[in-house]
Design an enzyme around this catalytic site. Structure first.
Site, PDB file in Angstrom:
ATOM      1  N   ASP A  20      -1.141 -15.093  11.672  1.00  0.00           N
ATOM      2  CA  ASP A  20      -2.258 -14.439  12.345  1.00  0.00           C
ATOM      3  C   ASP A  20      -3.504 -14.435  11.452  1.00  0.00           C
ATOM      4  OD1 ASP A  20      -0.866 -11.061  12.226  1.00  0.00           O
ATOM      5  OD2 ASP A  20      -1.653 -12.326  10.665  1.00  0.00           O
ATOM      6  N   HIS A  62       0.477   5.574  10.584  1.00  0.00           N
ATOM      7  CA  HIS A  62      -0.890   5.079  10.418  1.00  0.00           C
ATOM      8  C   HIS A  62      -1.139   3.850  11.300  1.00  0.00           C
ATOM      9  CE1 HIS A  62      -4.575   4.008   8.129  1.00  0.00           C
ATOM     10  NE2 HIS A  62      -4.198   2.776   8.451  1.00  0.00           N
ATOM     11  N   GLU A  63      -0.232   2.882  11.235  1.00  0.00           N
ATOM     12  CA  GLU A  63      -0.453   1.638  11.984  1.00  0.00           C
ATOM     13  C   GLU A  63      -0.414   1.879  13.492  1.00  0.00           C
ATOM     14  OE1 GLU A  63      -1.628  -0.819  10.442  1.00  0.00           O
ATOM     15  OE2 GLU A  63      -1.167  -0.069   8.436  1.00  0.00           O
ATOM     16  N   HIS A  80       1.820 -15.222   8.095  1.00  0.00           N
ATOM     17  CA  HIS A  80       2.707 -15.125   9.256  1.00  0.00           C
ATOM     18  C   HIS A  80       1.960 -15.465  10.545  1.00  0.00           C
ATOM     19  CE1 HIS A  80       0.966 -11.241   8.244  1.00  0.00           C
ATOM     20  NE2 HIS A  80       0.988 -10.945   9.519  1.00  0.00           N
ATOM     21  N   ASP A 100       4.550  -5.572   5.636  1.00  0.00           N
ATOM     22  CA  ASP A 100       4.874  -6.550   4.594  1.00  0.00           C
ATOM     23  C   ASP A 100       6.350  -6.412   4.208  1.00  0.00           C
ATOM     24  OD1 ASP A 100       5.035  -8.245   2.471  1.00  0.00           O
ATOM     25  OD2 ASP A 100       3.282  -7.455   1.414  1.00  0.00           O
ATOM     26  N   GLU A 112       7.488  -5.397   0.584  1.00  0.00           N
ATOM     27  CA  GLU A 112       7.389  -4.050   0.002  1.00  0.00           C
ATOM     28  C   GLU A 112       8.777  -3.439  -0.124  1.00  0.00           C
ATOM     29  OE1 GLU A 112       4.640  -2.916  -1.088  1.00  0.00           O
ATOM     30  OE2 GLU A 112       3.301  -4.375  -0.144  1.00  0.00           O
ATOM     31  N   ALA A 164     -17.297  28.023  20.412  1.00  0.00           N
ATOM     32  CA  ALA A 164     -17.451  29.479  20.443  1.00  0.00           C
ATOM     33  C   ALA A 164     -16.547  30.092  19.398  1.00  0.00           C
ATOM     34  CB  ALA A 164     -17.085  30.016  21.827  1.00  0.00           C
TER      35      ALA A 164
END
Ligand SMILES: [Zn+2]
Ligand SMILES: [Zn+2]
Length: 454
Positions: A232, A280-281, A230, A259, A262, A403
């Site tokens: 990149d 996550h991303e 795509h 993706d 998926e 502490a």
């Protein structure tokens, strides 16, 4: 005979055994047939994997044995496997797990700095050095093997990933916008928007960041679904169902790619959960690397949607070291209304050295440099006549950054490797030393070889 060697290699073999097979095979390449092809494919796949995820350099695809063992050790460390440097069955299986496509390069260094900052009180640097590893001297059979690799895989090199990671580790504003560019056809826009908003909220809940959707763009962070190559970089091309699920770019490129091939799901058991992968991303788009901590959002491996949706301690520390802290107040295990709040909104120091509840005073105490403050727990404002000089705490040095109070009421203060035990009855320090060596209850007396304590 070939079959037996292969079975041995796959079940409990090591990298050395695979080298032996390749040496043996060089002379008999015409006769070894299908089994040899499998060996070569396995070796090539291993090298491509370790290069793609940043464990081996990609400059000439030539690696000596020490480099490969070191790469496998690095992979095992981040994957929470026993660190042996040997290619055992568990390591091979881990390499086939669905995961994020972002390179693991630098993650170990960043994590070490992050944890070091916890103990030393120094703020972690904005980003790790990302120098490309030096070209190594090729040895023995690896030269012959890598001839194949160079021909087949030279096209996957992508210098952009490395340069992105050197220069742009964080955003320099707190209010960020995002845009959902497209979505899987089988998911409604409304449900995807809810999931993405919740994923951003995980990060805004624990940091000084605020996120707002900008449906029509332009936006700081763009989330998009793509199939295959795509534009990149060839190494960023998606690989169909399984394998790489998504990837994202560190600040300030502001892009997360998923993706399209998926089977994305919002709450089903089959497929990959969009909320978990998005959370996550987003971490990458904020400047976070991969984490070795088991339940961290930033672990590179896919994690199913479970009950425990909060970021781990490592995620929280990572994002707070980049974007500042907030303050939470709980009654029992329930977060009080109006929290979390930014500590600066309450008139408190932005980066206190340490804070703790001190029973004799019945208040929170906060150390900052050569002074300390006492906070009213109801208002979270300073009590009158504070701050005062730290010398009131006889024997306590400046710059303690941790502490805790032990049963019996003694207060332990920490700075780097040292500790000070403060006796509230005698109102002075009564013991000091090295906490890992002298305080057996910390459990830090022995250094384990594997990293399963994570
Ligand atoms: Zn990732
Ligand atoms: Zn992409």
């Amino acid at each position: 005979m070939d079959f037996n060697i292969e079975a041995d290699y796959l079940q409990r073999g090591t990298w050395k055994k695979s080298v032996f097979v390749l040496e043996f095979s060089d002379g008999f390449i015409c006769f070894a047939g299908a089994y040899l092809t499998k060996y070569l494919q396995a070796a090539l796949q291993l090298q491509v994997f370790l290069e793609k995820y940043g464990y081996l350099h990609q400059e000439d695809h030539i690696h000596n044995e020490v480099e490969v063992q070191s790469a496998i050790s690095g992979f095992q460390w981040l994957s929470r496997l026993p660190v042996t440097g040997e290619l055992d069955g568990a390591t091979l299986r881990q390499m086939t797990e669905p995961r994020c496509g972002v390179s693991d390069e630098g993650s170990r260094h960043t994590w070490a700095r992050r944890v070091n900052a916890i103990f030393t009180g120094r703020r972690a640097a904005a980003g790790p050095p990302r120098s490309r590893r030096k070209r190594s001297v090729a040895q023995g059979t690896f030269v012959r093997r890598t001839v194949f690799v160079r021909v087949l895989f030279e096209c996957v090199r992508d210098p952009r990933k490395a340069t992105d990671r050197i220069h742009c580790p964080k955003w320099y504003k707190r209010h960020l916008t995002y845009q959902i560019v497209n979505r899987p056809r089988h998911l409604s826009l409304g449900s995807v928007r809810l999931v993405v908003r919740a994923a951003f909220q995980l990060w805004s809940n624990v940091s000084g960041l605020l996120f707002q959707e900008a449906p029509g763009g332009p936006a700081d962070i763009r989330l998009a679904f793509y199939e295959g190559d795509h534009n990149d970089g060839a190494s960023n091309a998606f690989d169909g169902p399984g394998g790489t699920l998504a990837h994202a770019f560190l600040p300030r490129r502001g892009e997360a790619h998923f993706d399209m091939a998926e089977r994305w799901t919002l709450n089903g058991h089959k497929g990959h959960n969009l909320f978990m992968v998005t959370a996550h991303e987003i971490g990458h788009t904020l400047g976070l690397d991969h984490s070795p901590v088991r339940h961290a959002l930033m672990s590179p491996y896919y994690r199913k949607l479970g009950r425990n949706l909060v970021p781990s301690w490592d995620d929280i520390i990572a994002v707070q070291q980049l974007y500042g802290k907030r303050m939470w107040r709980y009654t029992g295990s329930v977060l009080d209304p109006g929290f979390p709040r930014r500590s600066s909104d309450l008139g408190l120091p932005r980066h206190p050295d340490c804070a703790f509840f001190y029973t004799p005073l019945g208040h929170m105490v906060l150390f900052k440099g050569s002074r300390y403050s006492v906070l009213n727990l109801g208002t979270l404002r300073q009590e009158p006549y504070y701050p005062r000089r730290l010398t009131d705490w006889t024997g306590v040095p400046q710059g303690t950054n941790g502490a805790l109070t032990r049963p019996g009421g003694r207060l332990y203060l920490f700075r780097e490797q040292r500790f000070w035990r403060f006796d509230p009855v005698k109102v002075r320090v009564t013991r000091e030393g090295q906490w890992a060596k002298d305080l057996s209850w910390t459990g830090c007396g022995n250094t384990p070889r594997s990293n399963d304590i994570l």
